[in-house]
Design a protein around this motif. Structure first.
Motif, PDB file in Angstrom:
ATOM      1  N   VAL A 131       0.768  -1.093  -0.024  1.00  0.00           N
ATOM      2  CA  VAL A 131      -0.056  -0.167   0.023  1.00  0.00           C
ATOM      3  C   VAL A 131       0.823   1.172  -0.103  1.00  0.00           C
ATOM      4  CG1 VAL A 131      -1.850   1.278   1.157  1.00  0.00           C
ATOM      5  CG2 VAL A 131      -1.793  -1.052   1.338  1.00  0.00           C
ATOM      6  N   VAL A 132       0.500   2.296  -0.782  1.00  0.00           N
ATOM      7  CA  VAL A 132       1.111   3.640  -0.908  1.00  0.00           C
ATOM      8  C   VAL A 132       0.148   4.588  -0.134  1.00  0.00           C
ATOM      9  CG1 VAL A 132       2.293   5.284  -2.279  1.00  0.00           C
ATOM     10  CG2 VAL A 132       2.074   2.943  -2.985  1.00  0.00           C
ATOM     11  N   TYR A 133       0.963   5.132   0.818  1.00  0.00           N
ATOM     12  CA  TYR A 133       0.309   6.340   1.438  1.00  0.00           C
ATOM     13  C   TYR A 133       0.833   7.854   1.294  1.00  0.00           C
ATOM     14  CZ  TYR A 133      -0.966   2.186   4.343  1.00  0.00           C
ATOM     15  OH  TYR A 133      -1.397   0.922   4.740  1.00  0.00           O
ATOM     16  N   PHE A 134       0.038   8.556   1.145  1.00  0.00           N
ATOM     17  CA  PHE A 134       0.660   9.992   0.786  1.00  0.00           C
ATOM     18  C   PHE A 134      -0.238  11.086   1.201  1.00  0.00           C
ATOM     19  CE2 PHE A 134      -1.522   8.965  -3.165  1.00  0.00           C
ATOM     20  CZ  PHE A 134      -1.935   9.921  -3.625  1.00  0.00           C
ATOM     21  N   GLY A 135       0.026  12.226   1.506  1.00  0.00           N
ATOM     22  CA  GLY A 135      -0.991  13.390   1.846  1.00  0.00           C
ATOM     23  C   GLY A 135      -1.064  14.155   0.305  1.00  0.00           C
ATOM     24  N   CYS A 136      -1.965  15.225   0.457  1.00  0.00           N
ATOM     25  CA  CYS A 136      -2.185  16.170  -0.766  1.00  0.00           C
ATOM     26  C   CYS A 136      -2.801  17.233  -0.076  1.00  0.00           C
ATOM     27  CB  CYS A 136      -3.201  15.344  -1.437  1.00  0.00           C
ATOM     28  SG  CYS A 136      -3.430  16.157  -3.210  1.00  0.00           S
ATOM     29  N   ARG A 137      -2.449  18.453  -1.020  1.00  0.00           N
ATOM     30  CA  ARG A 137      -3.092  19.650  -0.651  1.00  0.00           C
ATOM     31  C   ARG A 137      -4.660  19.714  -0.973  1.00  0.00           C
ATOM     32  NH1 ARG A 137       1.083  24.676  -1.343  1.00  0.00           N
ATOM     33  NH2 ARG A 137      -0.313  25.275  -3.063  1.00  0.00           N
ATOM     34  N   ASP A 138      -5.128  18.699  -1.667  1.00  0.00           N
ATOM     35  CA  ASP A 138      -6.551  18.898  -1.683  1.00  0.00           C
ATOM     36  C   ASP A 138      -7.244  18.449  -0.313  1.00  0.00           C
ATOM     37  OD1 ASP A 138      -6.445  16.072  -1.218  1.00  0.00           O
ATOM     38  OD2 ASP A 138      -7.225  15.570  -3.373  1.00  0.00           O
ATOM     39  N   SER A 139      -6.499  18.214   1.010  1.00  0.00           N
ATOM     40  CA  SER A 139      -6.966  18.018   2.099  1.00  0.00           C
ATOM     41  C   SER A 139      -7.076  16.521   2.437  1.00  0.00           C
ATOM     42  CB  SER A 139      -8.020  18.945   2.488  1.00  0.00           C
ATOM     43  OG  SER A 139      -9.230  18.170   2.235  1.00  0.00           O
ATOM     44  N   ASN A 140      -6.974  15.668   1.457  1.00  0.00           N
ATOM     45  CA  ASN A 140      -7.088  14.289   1.767  1.00  0.00           C
ATOM     46  C   ASN A 140      -5.648  13.576   1.967  1.00  0.00           C
ATOM     47  OD1 ASN A 140      -9.803  13.773   1.382  1.00  0.00           O
ATOM     48  ND2 ASN A 140      -9.504  14.410  -0.678  1.00  0.00           N
TER      49      ASN A 140
ATOM     50  N   TYR B 238      -4.358   9.726   1.366  1.00  0.00           N
ATOM     51  CA  TYR B 238      -4.627   8.711   0.510  1.00  0.00           C
ATOM     52  C   TYR B 238      -4.029   7.378   1.025  1.00  0.00           C
ATOM     53  CZ  TYR B 238      -6.674  12.101  -2.762  1.00  0.00           C
ATOM     54  OH  TYR B 238      -7.455  13.038  -3.123  1.00  0.00           O
ATOM     55  N   ALA B 239      -4.679   6.285   0.755  1.00  0.00           N
ATOM     56  CA  ALA B 239      -4.163   4.938   0.687  1.00  0.00           C
ATOM     57  C   ALA B 239      -4.485   4.186  -0.725  1.00  0.00           C
ATOM     58  CB  ALA B 239      -4.619   4.104   2.000  1.00  0.00           C
ATOM     59  N   VAL B 240      -3.507   3.896  -1.329  1.00  0.00           N
ATOM     60  CA  VAL B 240      -3.698   3.330  -2.838  1.00  0.00           C
ATOM     61  C   VAL B 240      -2.966   1.936  -2.915  1.00  0.00           C
ATOM     62  CG1 VAL B 240      -3.015   4.093  -4.948  1.00  0.00           C
ATOM     63  CG2 VAL B 240      -3.552   5.718  -3.490  1.00  0.00           C
ATOM     64  N   ASP B 241      -3.525   1.111  -3.792  1.00  0.00           N
ATOM     65  CA  ASP B 241      -2.980  -0.172  -3.913  1.00  0.00           C
ATOM     66  C   ASP B 241      -1.780   0.025  -4.659  1.00  0.00           C
ATOM     67  OD1 ASP B 241      -2.552  -2.662  -5.757  1.00  0.00           O
ATOM     68  OD2 ASP B 241      -3.791  -3.625  -3.938  1.00  0.00           O
ATOM     69  N   ALA B 242      -0.448  -0.437  -4.281  1.00  0.00           N
ATOM     70  CA  ALA B 242       0.725  -0.355  -4.824  1.00  0.00           C
ATOM     71  C   ALA B 242       0.790  -1.022  -6.200  1.00  0.00           C
ATOM     72  CB  ALA B 242       1.837  -0.658  -4.116  1.00  0.00           C
ATOM     73  N   LYS B 243       0.241  -1.847  -6.560  1.00  0.00           N
ATOM     74  CA  LYS B 243       0.184  -2.535  -7.866  1.00  0.00           C
ATOM     75  C   LYS B 243      -0.616  -1.963  -8.952  1.00  0.00           C
ATOM     76  CE  LYS B 243       1.371  -6.825  -7.431  1.00  0.00           C
ATOM     77  NZ  LYS B 243       1.517  -8.429  -7.421  1.00  0.00           N
ATOM     78  N   THR B 244      -1.983  -1.657  -8.382  1.00  0.00           N
ATOM     79  CA  THR B 244      -3.035  -1.363  -9.331  1.00  0.00           C
ATOM     80  C   THR B 244      -3.285   0.156  -9.367  1.00  0.00           C
ATOM     81  OG1 THR B 244      -4.826  -1.608  -7.791  1.00  0.00           O
ATOM     82  CG2 THR B 244      -4.212  -3.666  -8.811  1.00  0.00           C
ATOM     83  N   GLY B 245      -2.893   0.907  -8.483  1.00  0.00           N
ATOM     84  CA  GLY B 245      -3.263   2.320  -8.586  1.00  0.00           C
ATOM     85  C   GLY B 245      -4.604   2.778  -7.661  1.00  0.00           C
ATOM     86  N   GLU B 246      -5.248   1.404  -7.577  1.00  0.00           N
ATOM     87  CA  GLU B 246      -7.002   1.713  -7.095  1.00  0.00           C
ATOM     88  C   GLU B 246      -6.861   2.221  -5.601  1.00  0.00           C
ATOM     89  OE1 GLU B 246     -10.617  -1.049  -5.954  1.00  0.00           O
ATOM     90  OE2 GLU B 246      -8.985  -1.845  -6.854  1.00  0.00           O
ATOM     91  N   LYS B 247      -7.473   3.299  -5.547  1.00  0.00           N
ATOM     92  CA  LYS B 247      -7.749   3.987  -4.224  1.00  0.00           C
ATOM     93  C   LYS B 247      -8.352   3.135  -3.235  1.00  0.00           C
ATOM     94  CE  LYS B 247     -10.714   7.422  -3.497  1.00  0.00           C
ATOM     95  NZ  LYS B 247     -11.282   8.524  -3.339  1.00  0.00           N
ATOM     96  N   LYS B 248      -7.718   2.800  -1.842  1.00  0.00           N
ATOM     97  CA  LYS B 248      -8.343   1.957  -0.965  1.00  0.00           C
ATOM     98  C   LYS B 248      -9.231   2.857  -0.235  1.00  0.00           C
ATOM     99  CE  LYS B 248      -5.650  -1.434   0.839  1.00  0.00           C
ATOM    100  NZ  LYS B 248      -6.240  -2.611   0.217  1.00  0.00           N
TER     101      LYS B 248
END
Length: 432
Positions: free
Chosen positions: A256-265, A267-277
């Motif tokens: 899983v890839v975790y990151f923050g954004c200035r859109d105030s969210n 995110y946790a994202v599947d590292a292989k597919t890019g699908e937002k968890k």
């Protein structure tokens, strides 16, 4: 969300043994250090004065602390004594966190060059010229005037910090590219073009590079070929360009890839597919802080609201720590059962991972000297003392006024029983 022009202005950096030789501690950027840390405060070990602002995170390797400065210098400081070993001058400020691998220090400068410097002597080994550095810029930025003027963002605080793995160094640039260079000689292996400035730092796991851009996309790139594997769209803001862009660097753990954004969210994202968890919404507050991941929890901080969150891996809150609306760009560092984090208040905080309670805090010289004038009686920041109007020049000046608190913008690093961090008051601190 920063709901008005005034509100926008007011609220608006490879672990070996116990070394902290790369941004966030390892190529996956999990922010976890194999060190004892300082669960209880004992003393200030040393303080090194640079007489320039320090925005990025230090690196520690083989008993030496390496840190960049707005004085244009890369500095090497002895970990035990706090004495300068050498300094290397570039053509502009250094707000990239260095990486130290196999006796070489790698770092980017605002002069548009990426440098490799001998870790022992401070002599240049090679440099690579990018297309040039610049800040993210947009019209009517954060609600400022003049409305039609394109304005560089004064909250674009860092340059991309390199990750170095298997003889290749990876980093992003203000020229909108992500680069892969041969670590031995600086020759280009590939470059990947995004739609805007890339100042987040790439994380690398299982042959894939993960990095966000100010074009509002988060990318997964094949580390060997530079080809896109997938990309994920985050929020947009074509009005005042406040709720857009990825400054946060990603952490990768257990697929899983975790990151923050200035859109105030966050995110946790599947590292292989890019699908937002899942996405954890912070009600308009930016997430500039890069996450730390340990033992089934992910930790990050918010900017405007100054909160530190512990979430489980399903995105549910376990606890949060309230920093009284002091902006947090700093990223959490974990050693043992303690989380270490800086803030614009000029305070390093140690937080117990289990309870989410403050264990201790350390105040910078800048905070001691100027914090009272920029702090309200209830402990919240006095932004009105810094940001007088919504004119762009006043926003830039206000940022500098707030940095007089000895703000800690970079991530602390932990080596043995010592926590090392840099401050906008010009000091590198080592506490234990």
């Amino acid at each position: 969300m920063l709901k008005s022009a005034v509100a926008v202005l007011l609220f608006s950096t490879i672990a070996v043994a116990q070394d902290a030789a790369m941004f966030r501690g390892n190529p996956e950027h999990t922010g976890v250090y194999n060190a004892a840390g300082a669960p209880q405060f004992h003393s200030l070990k040393w303080k090194f004065e640079t007489k320039a602002q320090l925005h990025s995170s230090p690196a520690v390797a083989n008993g030496v602390v390496y840190v960049g400065s707005t004085s244009r210098n890369l500095l090497a400081v002895d970990l035990e004594t706090g004495k300068l070993k050498w300094k290397f001058e570039t053509g502009a400020r250094i707000v990239s966190s260095p990486a130290v691998v196999d006796g070489v220090v790698y770092v980017a400068s605002y002069d548009g060059n990426f440098y490799a410097v001998d870790a022992v002597t401070g002599k240049e080994k090679w440099k690579f010229k990018t297309g040039g550095e610049k800040r993210f810029a947009a019209p009517h930025l954060h609600g400022s005037t003049p409305v039609t003027e394109t304005m560089p963002d004064p909250f674009d605080s860092y340059l991309s910090s390199p990750v170095v793995v298997a003889g290749v160094v990876y980093f992003g640039s203000g020229d909108t590219n992500v680069y892969a260079l041969n670590a031995a000689d600086g020759s280009l292996k590939w470059k990947f073009k995004t739609g805007d400035v890339v100042h987040a730092s790439p994380a690398l796991a299982d042959g894939t590079l993960y990095v966000g851009s100010w074009d509002s996309y988060f990318y997964a790139i094949d580390a060997a070929t530079g080809k896109e594997k997938w990309k994920l769209k985050t929020g947009e803001d074509h009005d005042i360009y406040n709720q857009v862009g990825i400054q946060s660097s990603a952490a990768v753990a257990d697929g899983v890839v975790y990151f923050g954004c200035r859109d105030s969210n966050f995110y946790a994202v599947d590292a292989k597919t890019g699908e937002k968890k899942w996405a954890f919404n912070n009600k308009g507050s930016w997430v500039i802080s890069s996450p730390a991941v340990k033992d089934g929890r992910v930790y990050f901080a918010t900017s405007d609201t100054g909160l530190v969150y512990a979430l489980d891996l399903n995105g549910k809150e376990v606890w949060h720590f309230d920093g009284k609306h002091w902006v947090v760009f700093s990223s959490p560092a974990i050693a043992g059962n303690t989380l270490y984090l800086g803030s614009h208040a000029g305070k390093l905080r140690a937080i117990d991972l289990t309870s989410g309670k403050l264990a201790w805090e350390f105040e910078t010289d800048g905070s001691k000297a100027n914090g009272a004038g920029l702090t309200k009686p209830d402990g919240t920041p006095n932004y009105e003392a810094a940001f007088h109007t919504n004119f762009y020049d006043d926003m830039v000046a206000g940022v500098q006024i707030m940095l007089k608190t000895g703000a800690i913008l970079g991530s602390p690093v932990v080596s043995g029983d010592t926590v090392i961090f840099a401050s906008s008051d010009g000091n590198v601190y080592a506490v234990r």
